[in-house]
Design a protein around this motif. Structure first.
Motif, PDB file in Angstrom:
ATOM      1  N   ASN A   9     -88.475  -2.206  48.660  1.00  0.00           N
ATOM      2  CA  ASN A   9     -89.096  -3.446  48.251  1.00  0.00           C
ATOM      3  C   ASN A   9     -90.593  -3.305  48.516  1.00  0.00           C
ATOM      4  N   GLY A  11     -92.956  -5.409  47.630  1.00  0.00           N
ATOM      5  CA  GLY A  11     -93.684  -6.662  47.784  1.00  0.00           C
ATOM      6  C   GLY A  11     -94.374  -7.062  46.493  1.00  0.00           C
ATOM      7  N   LYS A  12     -95.520  -7.697  46.639  1.00  0.00           N
ATOM      8  CA  LYS A  12     -96.275  -8.216  45.508  1.00  0.00           C
ATOM      9  C   LYS A  12     -96.744  -7.102  44.574  1.00  0.00           C
ATOM     10  N   LEU A  13     -96.642  -7.335  43.270  1.00  0.00           N
ATOM     11  CA  LEU A  13     -97.107  -6.370  42.281  1.00  0.00           C
ATOM     12  C   LEU A  13     -98.621  -6.244  42.342  1.00  0.00           C
ATOM     13  N   TYR A  14     -99.104  -5.025  42.194  1.00  0.00           N
ATOM     14  CA  TYR A  14    -100.534  -4.762  42.110  1.00  0.00           C
ATOM     15  C   TYR A  14    -100.862  -4.477  40.649  1.00  0.00           C
ATOM     16  N   GLU A  15    -101.788  -5.211  40.077  1.00  0.00           N
ATOM     17  CA  GLU A  15    -102.176  -5.031  38.683  1.00  0.00           C
ATOM     18  C   GLU A  15    -103.616  -4.545  38.625  1.00  0.00           C
ATOM     19  N   ARG A  19    -108.056  -6.382  38.968  1.00  0.00           N
ATOM     20  CA  ARG A  19    -108.801  -6.345  40.220  1.00  0.00           C
ATOM     21  C   ARG A  19    -110.138  -7.050  40.049  1.00  0.00           C
TER      22      ARG A  19
END
Length: 142
Positions: A9, A11-15, A19
């Motif tokens: 897992n 966690g939060k998606l990084y896009e 940024r």
């Protein structure tokens, strides 16, 4: 950094394209250069790697300026629509829009000079930007 196999897992998606800061370049041409006075701002980051690789392949083929514009028009339009921020180019006293349509209205040698400066700077992420071999110079921002 460590690579783990298996399901984790994260966690939060990084896009990356969302940024807060994006690198950009201010391209100018040295005094005496045929395009001296032109100033172009382009994005260096947040650009798909596929676009960089396609442009790199186009530039590596050694096609002439006129042929490059004719054969690679859709790719050049994508570059402009994705990367151009602004420029000071005009035509008959009117500003030319900094987009794909505006880029395709420019003479081939100027388009190649812009691409050459962008390719050199975009290919060296995180390093200070250097003078381009096209006689232009770049400065980093953002």
């Amino acid at each position: 950094s460590t690579t783990h196999r298996g399901k984790h897992n994260m966690g939060k998606l990084y896009e990356p394209k969302k940024r807060e800061t994006r690198r950009q370049m201010h391209l100018t041409f040295d005094e005496g250069h045929e395009f001296h006075g032109a100033e172009i701002d382009v994005w260096l980051s947040g650009v798909p790697i596929s676009l960089y690789l396609e442009l790199s392949g186009m530039m590596g083929r050694g096609v002439s300026g006129e042929e490059a514009v004719a054969v690679f028009g859709p790719l050049l339009r994508e570059f402009a629509d994705s990367c151009l921020i602004s420029w000071n180019l005009g035509d008959n006293g009117e500003p030319v829009p900094a987009n794909g349509e505006g880029l395709l209205r420019q003479e081939a040698d100027l388009v190649i000079a812009i691409l050459t400066g962008w390719m050199k700077a975009a290919g060296e992420p995180g390093t200070p930007l250097a003078e381009t071999s096209s006689g232009g110079s770049t400065s980093g921002a953002g």
